[in-house]
Each structure stands twice: as C-alpha cells, then as structure tokens.
Write an enzyme that holds these catalytic residues in place. Structure first.
Site, mmCIF file in Angstrom:
data_model
loop_
_atom_site.group_PDB
_atom_site.id
_atom_site.type_symbol
_atom_site.label_atom_id
_atom_site.label_comp_id
_atom_site.label_asym_id
_atom_site.label_seq_id
_atom_site.Cartn_x
_atom_site.Cartn_y
_atom_site.Cartn_z
ATOM 1 N N GLY A 9 9.327 0.636 8.154
ATOM 2 C CA GLY A 9 8.292 1.812 9.256
ATOM 3 C C GLY A 9 7.900 1.740 10.469
ATOM 4 O O GLY A 9 7.860 1.324 11.654
ATOM 5 N N GLN B 17 8.995 -3.782 16.425
ATOM 6 C CA GLN B 17 9.647 -4.658 15.216
ATOM 7 C C GLN B 17 10.582 -3.639 15.104
ATOM 8 O O GLN B 17 11.269 -3.835 14.569
ATOM 9 C CB GLN B 17 8.756 -5.042 14.135
ATOM 10 C CG GLN B 17 9.144 -5.320 12.843
ATOM 11 C CD GLN B 17 8.159 -5.830 11.478
ATOM 12 O OE1 GLN B 17 8.244 -6.720 11.403
ATOM 13 N NE2 GLN B 17 8.610 -4.581 10.091
ATOM 14 N N ARG C 20 -3.326 -5.718 6.645
ATOM 15 C CA ARG C 20 -4.472 -6.368 7.841
ATOM 16 C C ARG C 20 -5.693 -5.342 7.086
ATOM 17 O O ARG C 20 -6.817 -5.785 7.835
ATOM 18 C CB ARG C 20 -4.083 -6.973 8.145
ATOM 19 C CG ARG C 20 -3.413 -7.591 8.639
ATOM 20 C CD ARG C 20 -2.614 -8.081 10.401
ATOM 21 N NE ARG C 20 -1.705 -9.406 10.003
ATOM 22 C CZ ARG C 20 -0.419 -9.628 9.444
ATOM 23 N NH1 ARG C 20 -0.068 -8.736 9.658
ATOM 24 N NH2 ARG C 20 -0.721 -10.910 9.631
ATOM 25 N N HIS D 170 3.816 1.118 2.492
ATOM 26 C CA HIS D 170 5.453 0.393 1.815
ATOM 27 C C HIS D 170 5.829 2.005 0.115
ATOM 28 O O HIS D 170 7.161 1.537 0.995
ATOM 29 C CB HIS D 170 4.391 -0.668 0.936
ATOM 30 C CG HIS D 170 4.520 -1.863 1.687
ATOM 31 N ND1 HIS D 170 2.982 -2.748 1.900
ATOM 32 C CD2 HIS D 170 4.625 -2.477 3.371
ATOM 33 C CE1 HIS D 170 2.741 -3.172 3.201
ATOM 34 N NE2 HIS D 170 3.757 -3.620 3.993
ATOM 35 N N HIS E 193 1.397 -1.132 -0.248
ATOM 36 C CA HIS E 193 0.432 0.097 -0.182
ATOM 37 C C HIS E 193 0.664 1.466 0.160
ATOM 38 O O HIS E 193 1.895 1.307 -0.265
ATOM 39 C CB HIS E 193 -0.441 -0.097 1.645
ATOM 40 C CG HIS E 193 -0.237 -0.093 2.223
ATOM 41 N ND1 HIS E 193 0.492 0.022 3.424
ATOM 42 C CD2 HIS E 193 -0.320 -1.695 3.502
ATOM 43 C CE1 HIS E 193 1.541 -0.233 4.399
ATOM 44 N NE2 HIS E 193 0.554 -0.988 4.254
#
Length: 287
Positions: free
Chosen positions: A149, A155, A189, A37, A34
């Site tokens: 991101g 993460q 998602r 990204h 999307h």
C-alpha cells in the site's frame, strides 16, 4: 483458500502452483485486515494466477513501548476477508517459525538513507525490522510480484530500494491508499481511536490536501505551508510527529524545482499514531 503455518508447507504449495505454470503474487500483512488490505489482494489477483498472503506480527519492527503485545490478532475474520478478495494461500507463521534461533541473533537487512528520517527517526530500527522480515518472506515465497500500500510511503520506498539493490527478481507494485468516506486513510490502528478521536482524525488528510492544493497552485514556500498546517493540527487536538514535503523518489527535502513530491505526515491523536501522504506530480505550468 488454504492456510499453512510452516515454511515447508508454504514452499510446497507455491511449488505446485509454479509447476502448473502459474504467476505468483504476494501480499505481506500483519493481519487485522480492512478494505485497504483487500484492495492489495484484489490487485494481486488481477496481476497473477496464484495469490499468497501472509499474516505475521513481526516483533523486529516494533520498538520499546510500541503496541506489539496489544496489536489485534483477528485470524478468523482475516481469513474470510482474504478469501473474498481472491487469495489462494495464507501463510500464518509463529514467531518461532520465522525466527527459530530467536530475534537477537537474526541476520538483519538494512536500507540506508531511505530508512532515515520521517518514521525512521521516530521509530529507530523499524525499517530494519521491515526489510529483514520482507526479505525473509520474499525468499520463502519467491513471488513474481508483490503488492504494498502507498499509505506506508516510506516503507514502500525502502522495499523498492531493497529489491533493486539486492537484485531480487520481484516486481513491486504500489496500490493507492484506500480511504473512508471522510478521507481518513484506512489503517488497522484506526480501531484504537475513541469515537471522539475518530471524528477528528480526518483533519490530517484535510491539512495534507490543503498543502497539496497550495503547491499545485504555485506555492513553493514549503516551510510556511508546514508551519501553518502544524498549527491547524495542534488546534484540532493532534500532536504532530513530522510533517514534510519531500522528493517523491529520494525522500530528501523537496526543492522548489522538484516535479515529483510527496506531502507526508505522522501525528498522534491521543495515543494513536496516524500516518498519511499525498503524492504530487507538478507540471511546468504549476511552477
């Protein structure tokens, strides 16, 4: 933009670019891309001469009952989006290419402390899977820099610690979360949401924003803020997984005198798990 599926082809293409004196940037993804990204790839293209992206739905980071089998695979559309964003090379390996001896005997990379709690508590083994696959990809590409991101805040913290602890000569760049007009953080998602759920989903960002505003204005009773926000999310139809105020660098629970904090949350809307966060730097005047 070229697409390769083998490590041999990937390394050959990167070696040619490096032989031409080009600075290499890398953007790892799981596909179903999307605009968020695309922003990562655009940032990479601004910082380097040759941009490599990967698309790999990594089985090691999915737990039992998660959406590994149903995770959207949209390679043709992803290739077009990457091309428009400035990508030069796409690495799209199979599971057998990434894990030729299978996943059960694969050497694992673990980042303690930062991987624990928050998403790590809800998804046991998830960050070990992330750290392992990113470590493998870094060794395959050997980039000068990599872009991730900030929406996946934990993460990003895990990857930064792994690179630091393992002395990888790679600059890690965080790119701010890209949001829809109503504030919802873009996520692959989000496509799981029904139209009715999609209308409700921005409430997660609104609650984080209200918490952040209260903290900026001197509120330091974090527990009270969390309880109030959780009540609002429940009333809106969410099932909160976690909602926390953490130190922005260590991810330990925030203290009242911390100056860099992150308001971070995960919540289910129906069967869809949404994550979001807001980073705050607090000057002395706000305390």
């Amino acid at each position: 933009m070229n697409t390769v599926k083998s490590v041999r082809e990937l390394r050959a293409a990167v070696a040619r670019a490096r032989g031409e004196g080009k600075r290499i940037a890398f953007v790892p993804t799981m596909g179903n891309l999307h605009s968020g990204h695309a922003a990562l790839v655009t940032k990479a293209a601004q910082r380097a001469d040759f941009v490599v992206a990967s698309i790999f739905v990594n089985p090691l980071q999915f737990g039992a009952g998660e959406d590994l089998d149903t995770y959207p695979r949209t390679l043709a559309a992803d290739q077009e989006r990457l091309l428009q964003a400035g990508c030069h090379l796409l690495f799209a390996p199979t599971v057998d290419e990434m894990y030729p001896d299978g996943t059960t005997v694969q050497t694992r990379v673990s980042v303690p402390q930062l991987s624990e709690g928050l998403c790590g508590a809800s998804r046991p083994g998830h960050f070990e899977g992330v750290a392992t696959v990113v470590s493998k990809l870094f060794n395959m590409v050997q980039p000068d820099l990599a872009v991730f991101g900030e929406k996946d805040y934990q993460q990003l913290a895990v990857i930064r610690a792994m690179v630091r602890d393992l002395n990888m000569p790679i600059q890690i760049i965080g790119e701010p979360t890209v949001r829809a007009d109503d504030g919802l953080a873009l996520s692959s998602r989000n496509g799981y949401l029904s139209p009715e759920q999609r209308a409700v989903a921005p409430a997660l960002y609104r609650e984080l924003s209200q918490m952040a505003d209260s903290i900026r204005h001197g509120q330091r009773d974090f527990a009270a803020l969390i309880v109030a926000a959780q009540a609002q999310l429940l009333a809106a139809g969410f099932r909160p997984d976690y909602l926390e105020v953490r130190h922005a660098l260590t991810l330990r629970p925030a203290m009242i005198d911390d100056r860099d904090v992150v308001v971070i949350a995960a919540a289910y809307l129906g069967n869809t798990r949404l994550i979001d966060n807001l980073y705050l730097h607090l000057d002395d005047a706000s305390a």
